[in-house]
Structure formats: structure tokens, C-alpha cells
Design an enzyme around this catalytic site. Structure first.
Site, mmCIF file in Angstrom:
data_model
loop_
_atom_site.group_PDB
_atom_site.id
_atom_site.type_symbol
_atom_site.label_atom_id
_atom_site.label_comp_id
_atom_site.label_asym_id
_atom_site.label_seq_id
_atom_site.Cartn_x
_atom_site.Cartn_y
_atom_site.Cartn_z
ATOM 1 N N ASP A 10 0.872 -1.189 0.000
ATOM 2 C CA ASP A 10 0.000 0.000 0.000
ATOM 3 C C ASP A 10 0.901 1.228 0.000
ATOM 4 O OD1 ASP A 10 -2.302 1.677 0.234
ATOM 5 O OD2 ASP A 10 -2.020 1.786 2.388
ATOM 6 N N SER A 11 0.291 2.379 -0.234
ATOM 7 C CA SER A 11 1.030 3.640 -0.168
ATOM 8 C C SER A 11 1.436 3.959 1.267
ATOM 9 C CB SER A 11 0.151 4.771 -0.690
ATOM 10 O OG SER A 11 -0.979 4.896 0.154
ATOM 11 N N TYR A 42 -0.560 8.461 -2.561
ATOM 12 C CA TYR A 42 -0.542 8.151 -3.997
ATOM 13 C C TYR A 42 -1.679 8.884 -4.708
ATOM 14 C CZ TYR A 42 2.522 3.931 -3.649
ATOM 15 O OH TYR A 42 3.557 3.048 -3.472
ATOM 16 N N GLY A 43 -2.733 9.178 -3.941
ATOM 17 C CA GLY A 43 -3.985 9.679 -4.510
ATOM 18 C C GLY A 43 -3.889 10.945 -5.336
ATOM 19 N N CYS A 73 -4.517 -1.300 -2.004
ATOM 20 C CA CYS A 73 -4.639 0.139 -2.234
ATOM 21 C C CYS A 73 -5.568 0.340 -3.429
ATOM 22 C CB CYS A 73 -3.248 0.692 -2.537
ATOM 23 S SG CYS A 73 -3.202 2.434 -2.987
ATOM 24 N N CYS A 183 -10.893 3.660 -0.122
ATOM 25 C CA CYS A 183 -9.473 3.820 0.154
ATOM 26 C C CYS A 183 -9.175 2.962 1.381
ATOM 27 C CB CYS A 183 -9.163 5.291 0.432
ATOM 28 S SG CYS A 183 -7.503 5.593 1.083
ATOM 29 N N THR A 184 -8.092 2.188 1.325
ATOM 30 C CA THR A 184 -7.844 1.224 2.412
ATOM 31 C C THR A 184 -7.402 1.895 3.714
ATOM 32 O OG1 THR A 184 -5.614 0.835 1.569
ATOM 33 C CG2 THR A 184 -7.350 -0.680 0.846
ATOM 34 N N HIS A 185 -7.102 3.181 3.671
ATOM 35 C CA HIS A 185 -6.821 3.901 4.919
ATOM 36 C C HIS A 185 -8.124 4.175 5.699
ATOM 37 C CE1 HIS A 185 -2.900 4.724 3.128
ATOM 38 N NE2 HIS A 185 -2.495 5.313 4.231
HETATM 39 N N1 DGL Z 1 -4.669 3.281 0.720
HETATM 40 C C1 DGL Z 1 -4.680 4.009 -0.511
HETATM 41 C C2 DGL Z 1 -5.952 3.697 -1.283
HETATM 42 O O1 DGL Z 1 -6.605 2.707 -0.989
HETATM 43 C C3 DGL Z 1 -4.424 5.458 -0.203
HETATM 44 C C4 DGL Z 1 -4.058 6.239 -1.384
HETATM 45 C C5 DGL Z 1 -3.151 7.391 -1.125
HETATM 46 O O2 DGL Z 1 -2.006 7.147 -0.708
HETATM 47 O O3 DGL Z 1 -3.561 8.502 -1.413
HETATM 48 O O4 DGL Z 1 -6.329 4.369 -2.204
#
Ligand code: DGL
Length: 262
Positions: A10-11, A42-43, A73, A183-185
Site C-alpha cells: 500500500d502507499s 498516492y492519490g 490500495c 481507500c484502504t486507509h
Molecule cells: N490506501 C490508498 C488507497 O486505498 C491510499 C491512497 C493514497 O495514498 O492517497 O487508495
């Protein structure tokens, strides 16, 4: 091959929400988790940048012998998974906003999607939302600023509450009854969201579905680890081991959390 680890990236720390579901379902599997927190979020990056970062993460996991890779992610999945599947031989599992179950269960016909700009602007997301456009109204919201707050461990802060309140307002005005966490966060925001949302609004998070899919793909490819011992759980971050550790406090087992420059 079956004793080789499952790779997850993930990011940053958010993908641990997916990793936890995988570990709960597959406790005997060895896993390697990469938190690319140095490059989060990453978004806001271009598709080309997201693909390049996804390649870097994938190659690191493959160099450590991973038999299957989970792209934990939404932003990396929606921008890069087709490319990764074409380039590498191992199976890939991804995650994208779960519009389908929300659409199927919506009574008001309005569904909110909270995701990153990179996910909302991807062609994969545009296709999925178009497929459901006839049945429901989708209110999209870029969760700008949320990932950095979660990466800083500020889940319960006023800043996070204010941003979330601002982001869900148009969705509530449009009468949504389901909010899709794209988003997984964001699953880490569920306790705060639950306080802010009226009780009739369902929160959709598909981490458990990703774990089930991982099991199905392992079985299909004859890659399950048949050992009865618990898996070795390795975590690497290229930023702050303390933050990553704080997201894994509820996990027992053979955890190794280390800094790695990648
Ligand atoms: N966990 C990432 C996702 O599911 C976060 C993206 C990010 O880093 O902006 O999109």
C-alpha cells in the site's frame, strides 16, 4: 512454492486494514507487507507515477519470493493492476470501491463514494460507476487530506473530524443511505464516521471480500500453505516504524516490523 509468502503493498499504513482480514482468514500463511509511506499519498499522483511506484513495490516483493501479491490500495489497483497482471506471472488481487453491493442494497437510490482523486479519475472506476449509473445516483467525494492525517496517526483529531464532516455533507444532502469507503486507509476512520453519520447510513468496506478472494485464488492455483504453524509476519516501512507499529498493536504472532529503504 506453497511456503512462500503472500506479498501485500500500500502507499502506507492503510493497507494493514486489508492485511488484517487476510491474516484472520489465512493465519498459516507467511506474509510480507510493504508500507510505502515515504511516497504517500498516492492519490494525488499521476497514473504514470502510480504505475511506477506499484512496479517498484511489486519487484521488491517478488525479489523476496512472494507467490501472490495483494495490491491493498484502491489507487494502485485502479491505476496499475492491469499493467502488473500483464507484466508479471504471479497472481494479483486488488481492491476497488465496492459500488455494487451498495447499489444493490440502497433504498434511497443514492450512494456516496469517498476515495482518492487517483481512484475517482481512473478509467476502471469510471467504468464501474457508469455500469451502475442507471440504477443509482453516486455522489463522489475526493478525501483530500485524510490519508496524510491517518499516516500521522491523527485519526481522532479535530482536523480529521472537520474534514470528514465537510466531505459527508453533500452526500447526506443527496439522501445517501450507503457510503462506500474507496481507500484502504479509511476503515480506520469508521469509529469517527459512525459518530458523524446518522444510524441509517451503512458503511461499506470490502476488506473481508478481498481476503476471501485471496483464499479462492490461492486454492485455484494450488498455492495454499498446508503447514499448521502460524505464519511469519514481516512488515517493512520506508518511513516511521513507530506509526506502523501503532496500527498493528492488536495483532499477536511472529511480527517483525522494520525500516527498509525502498
Ligand atoms: N490506501 C490508498 C488507497 O486505498 C491510499 C491512497 C493514497 O495514498 O492517497 O487508495
Amino acid at each position: 512454492m506453497n511456503a512462500q509468502p503472500i506479498g501485500v503493498f500500500d502507499s502506507g499504513v492503510g493497507g494493514t486494514s486489508i492485511w488484517k482480514e487476510i491474516h484472520a482468514l489465512l493465519p498459516h500463511e507467511h506474509t510480507i507487507y510493504l508500507a510505502d509511506s515515504k511516497n504517500a499519498p498516492y492519490g494525488q499522483k499521476s497514473s504514470e507515477e502510480i504505475i511506477a511506484l506499484s512496479i517498484k513495490n511489486t519487484e521488491l516483493l517478488l525479489a523476496r519470493g512472494c507467490k501472490l501479491i495483494v495490491v491493498a490500495c484502491n489507487t494502485a489497483t485502479t491505476n496499475a493492476i492491469a499493467y502488473l497482471r500483464e507484466k508479471y506471472d504471479v497472481p494479483f488481487i486488488g481492491i476497488e470501491p465496492a459500488i455494487k453491493p451498495a447499489a444493490l442494497n440502497s433504498g434511497t437510490g443514492t450512494v456516496g463514494v469517498l476515495a482518492t482523486k487517483g481512484t475517482l479519475s481512473s478509467s476502471l472506476f469510471l467504468k464501474t460507476s457508469k455500469d451502475h449509473a442507471g440504477e443509482i445516483t453516486i455522489v463522489e467525494q475526493d478525501g483530500f487530506g485524510l490519508v496524510p492525517l491517518i499516516e500521522a496517526g491523527k485519526i481522532n483529531s479535530n482536523e480529521t473530524r472537520q474534514l470528514l464532516t465537510h466531505y459527508i455533507e453533500p452526500m447526506l444532502k443527496a439522501n445517501m443511505d450507503h457510503i462506500v469507503l474507496g481507500c484502504t486507509h479509511y476503515p480506520y476512520l469508521i469509529p469517527v464516521l459512525r459518530e458523524l453519520l446518522p444510524p441509517h447510513v451503512n458503511i461499506i468496506d470490502c476488506g473481508a471480500a478481498v481476503a476471501k478472494q485471496t483464499l479462492a485464488v490461492l486454492k485455484k492455483n494450488n498455492l495454499q500453505n498446508t503447514a499448521k504453524t502460524s505464519g511469519l509476519l514481516r512488515f517493512y516501512t520506508n518511513k516511521d516504524t513507530k506509526i506502523l507499529t501503532s496500527f498493528l498493536e492488536d495483532i499477536d504472532g511472529l511480527k517483525q516490523i522494520e525500516y527498509l529503504n525502498f
